[in-house]
Scaffold this motif. Sequence first.
Motif, PDB file in Angstrom:
ATOM      1  N   GLY A 292      43.661  36.587  38.055  1.00 29.82           N
ATOM      2  CA  GLY A 292      42.568  36.559  39.023  1.00 29.82           C
ATOM      3  C   GLY A 292      42.247  37.937  39.538  1.00 29.82           C
ATOM      4  O   GLY A 292      42.892  38.932  39.189  1.00 29.82           O
ATOM      5  N   GLY A 293      41.237  37.997  40.389  1.00 34.65           N
ATOM      6  CA  GLY A 293      40.885  39.243  41.039  1.00 34.65           C
ATOM      7  C   GLY A 293      40.010  40.171  40.228  1.00 34.65           C
ATOM      8  O   GLY A 293      39.702  41.276  40.692  1.00 34.65           O
ATOM      9  N   ARG A 294      39.562  39.735  39.041  1.00 43.20           N
ATOM     10  CA  ARG A 294      38.758  40.605  38.193  1.00 43.20           C
ATOM     11  C   ARG A 294      37.554  39.875  37.596  1.00 43.20           C
ATOM     12  O   ARG A 294      37.046  40.257  36.547  1.00 43.20           O
ATOM     13  N   ASP A 295      37.105  38.826  38.264  1.00 42.17           N
ATOM     14  CA  ASP A 295      35.946  38.092  37.754  1.00 42.17           C
ATOM     15  C   ASP A 295      34.641  38.814  38.052  1.00 42.17           C
ATOM     16  O   ASP A 295      33.620  38.519  37.432  1.00 42.17           O
ATOM     17  N   ALA A 296      34.653  39.743  38.998  1.00 49.47           N
ATOM     18  CA  ALA A 296      33.463  40.526  39.333  1.00 49.47           C
ATOM     19  C   ALA A 296      33.899  41.930  39.703  1.00 49.47           C
ATOM     20  O   ALA A 296      35.008  42.140  40.215  1.00 49.47           O
ATOM     21  N   ILE A 297      33.027  42.897  39.433  1.00 49.65           N
ATOM     22  CA  ILE A 297      33.289  44.281  39.812  1.00 49.65           C
ATOM     23  C   ILE A 297      32.124  44.781  40.645  1.00 49.65           C
ATOM     24  O   ILE A 297      30.987  44.339  40.461  1.00 49.65           O
ATOM     25  N   HIS A 298      32.405  45.679  41.590  1.00 51.25           N
ATOM     26  CA  HIS A 298      31.467  46.026  42.645  1.00 51.25           C
ATOM     27  C   HIS A 298      31.222  47.528  42.717  1.00 51.25           C
ATOM     28  O   HIS A 298      32.000  48.323  42.192  1.00 51.25           O
ATOM     29  N   ALA A 299      30.155  47.877  43.442  1.00 50.94           N
ATOM     30  CA  ALA A 299      29.823  49.277  43.670  1.00 50.94           C
ATOM     31  C   ALA A 299      29.328  49.456  45.088  1.00 50.94           C
ATOM     32  O   ALA A 299      28.659  48.588  45.653  1.00 50.94           O
ATOM     33  N   ALA A 300      29.667  50.596  45.677  1.00 51.16           N
ATOM     34  CA  ALA A 300      29.158  50.999  46.990  1.00 51.16           C
ATOM     35  C   ALA A 300      28.739  52.458  46.897  1.00 51.16           C
ATOM     36  O   ALA A 300      29.243  53.211  46.051  1.00 51.16           O
ATOM     37  N   ARG A 331      41.334  39.906  29.950  1.00 49.04           N
ATOM     38  CA  ARG A 331      39.940  39.564  30.206  1.00 49.04           C
ATOM     39  C   ARG A 331      39.546  40.102  31.572  1.00 49.04           C
ATOM     40  O   ARG A 331      40.404  40.524  32.352  1.00 49.04           O
ATOM     41  N   GLY A 332      38.263  40.053  31.875  1.00 51.39           N
ATOM     42  CA  GLY A 332      37.815  40.475  33.184  1.00 51.39           C
ATOM     43  C   GLY A 332      36.862  41.644  33.148  1.00 51.39           C
ATOM     44  O   GLY A 332      36.329  42.014  32.093  1.00 51.39           O
ATOM     45  N   THR A 333      36.651  42.258  34.310  1.00 54.51           N
ATOM     46  CA  THR A 333      35.617  43.278  34.495  1.00 54.51           C
ATOM     47  C   THR A 333      36.175  44.630  34.890  1.00 54.51           C
ATOM     48  O   THR A 333      35.414  45.534  35.229  1.00 54.51           O
ATOM     49  N   ALA A 334      37.489  44.802  34.882  1.00 49.65           N
ATOM     50  CA  ALA A 334      38.108  45.961  35.516  1.00 49.65           C
ATOM     51  C   ALA A 334      38.084  47.208  34.635  1.00 49.65           C
ATOM     52  O   ALA A 334      37.471  47.256  33.577  1.00 49.65           O
ATOM     53  N   TYR A 335      38.784  48.225  35.110  1.00 47.16           N
ATOM     54  CA  TYR A 335      38.938  49.532  34.463  1.00 47.16           C
ATOM     55  C   TYR A 335      37.598  50.252  34.267  1.00 47.16           C
ATOM     56  O   TYR A 335      37.213  50.596  33.155  1.00 47.16           O
ATOM     57  N   PRO A 336      36.881  50.490  35.370  1.00 50.13           N
ATOM     58  CA  PRO A 336      35.614  51.211  35.242  1.00 50.13           C
ATOM     59  C   PRO A 336      35.824  52.698  34.960  1.00 50.13           C
ATOM     60  O   PRO A 336      36.748  53.326  35.472  1.00 50.13           O
ATOM     61  N   ILE A 337      34.968  53.244  34.113  1.00 50.63           N
ATOM     62  CA  ILE A 337      34.851  54.689  33.902  1.00 50.63           C
ATOM     63  C   ILE A 337      33.376  55.004  34.090  1.00 50.63           C
ATOM     64  O   ILE A 337      32.517  54.350  33.493  1.00 50.63           O
ATOM     65  N   SER A 338      33.059  55.985  34.924  1.00 52.25           N
ATOM     66  CA  SER A 338      31.672  56.162  35.344  1.00 52.25           C
ATOM     67  C   SER A 338      31.145  57.563  35.077  1.00 52.25           C
ATOM     68  O   SER A 338      31.905  58.526  34.926  1.00 52.25           O
ATOM     69  N   GLY A 339      29.819  57.638  35.032  1.00 54.27           N
ATOM     70  CA  GLY A 339      29.118  58.905  34.904  1.00 54.27           C
ATOM     71  C   GLY A 339      27.673  58.711  35.321  1.00 54.27           C
ATOM     72  O   GLY A 339      27.262  57.609  35.699  1.00 54.27           O
TER      73      GLY A 339
END
Length: 591
Positions: A292-300, A331-339
Amino acid sequence: MDRLRTTRTLLLFCSLITWCGCVVLAAPPEVIKPQAPLYTVVRGEHGVILLTKNGDRFEVISTVEQARAWSGDAPNFKVPAGTPPSTQLLLDSSGVLHAFSLKARGDGRKPAVDFFIDLWHSRTEDNGARWSESKPYFEGYVGDVLDFDQLPNGRIVVPFAYWVPGLEDGPPVGSNRTTSVVSDDGGATWSKPVSALTSPCYPDHNGSNNGAVEPGILPLRDGRIWMLMRTQAGFLYQSFSRDGVNWAEAASSRFHSSSGPPSLLRLPDGRIAVFWNNCEMPPREQGQGVYGGRDAIHAAISDDEGRTWQGFREFYRDRRRNETPPHSGDRGTAYPISGSSKDGKMVVLAGQGGSGRNVIFIDPDWLTETHASDDFSNGLDAWSVFKEFGPASGWWRDRCQGPELIDHPTKPGAKVMHVRRPDDKHPDAAVWNFPNGRRGVLSVRLMPREGFGGGNLALTNRFFNPNDVRGDSLAMFSLSLPTDGLLGKKPALRTGTMHTIKLAWDIDRHRCDVRVDGQQVTSLALLNSTDNGVSYLRLASTAAEIDPAGFIVESVDVVIEEARTLPGEPGIDIPPESPSPATHGVRHESP
């Protein structure tokens, strides 16, 4: 070509709307499943480069998405033979490419005792014509290295977490310590770790209980470096440094989190963004761990160096969240890498397992919008409606869809969401994310059906699994919908009638006024404080027995009147000193 033509048409349409003086909404995030498996993102002065791994070569993906993300010629990404698949890349200010790799050593089973994962580094030389010999720059047992940065003075900072030999996961602070190393000569030599940052661990945590790990960093304009760390304490923890070597004691940040790493980004216009899982970890099921805890990923996003924030919006949801999960694999939405792309969009690589790595383009202005609505014309895509059931084993527990769409009772062609308890599983529940607000008005159009067994509306500041009842008890405001239709001892709801319920909340006044069909019926007191605001609606059946009638929802609409969080440096929120295991993700934030 069709996507490009559509984009140009949309831009022209938006320009015309702007010219006529109407409000223009930013385009929602665009989630793209690439043809080639995406591996990593490389930031540069021309945008970001999206890479896939092919043998001993990182290849720039040849797609429309890449053309949107980068301008100019891409560097040579051929890396030395035998480069591990864990390699991440940094393009420094002089055009040198750095490869940071993890290499295993030893054949034992005890981390940092007889089995090791060392950090190795190599760099391009002779204007990218060849690579230097790869050399270790830290020996021990290291988890994922997801972030690094180059400071304005040229110093390269690499943060990471290492396992302390002989320690086990669990209280008081887990087995890992977060630290960093730096190089002032382009990676030729590296410093030794100095700091050893920790975060609290609590008994019976639902997941790996190893402490502060997988950090991300961001240089701030005042000369400090800001670090955020993945923890199991219910929040991302943070620290600050002036040199990238010596770090202040880690403390809780304002960002709730299940157990996933963050990514921090400086946008071309100077704003900063954070990407993370703003989720509450579900509890264990009869002592067994549950994914659990990775069904959605967020941004601020922040325009004042992190003193205040806006957004807290879901920008990607696991496509398979409402169905039976796979029995093996991640599975899930985690481990973001951004640019940032060449046109100022945020580009995030996120996702795991069968859902794969996805590239997501986000308009930064989408995070500052103050209105959202849904009438189910696009189905349930914006909602999480799963319910978990049955025994848990090996971090797996079955799921099924709860609320469903049915025909609108009076509007041909329209749909409504049906929330009920059709069987002996948990009652239905649904969660919906909207722009964060300390003050605002949320409207729900709903109808209790004949035989309605009770329901609840709650406003929360993070994602809870739909059938996690803590989504009510840990909410900021919670409104019970009793079977007799009384709200505040006043007759308010009638079966078979579509009502408009308005929740006008004000976190600073600790109050939420409730109106039904334009009439004030009651006021709700603030149940749990927050320095951020609320960004979620939870709708749930509370039927004690099977209730096929339930209630139907026609639409939801929210207008945010105060979108910014309380001001203050990140870390203004301090968690309780000794929270109980059942509430270690909860803290009493300053009112």
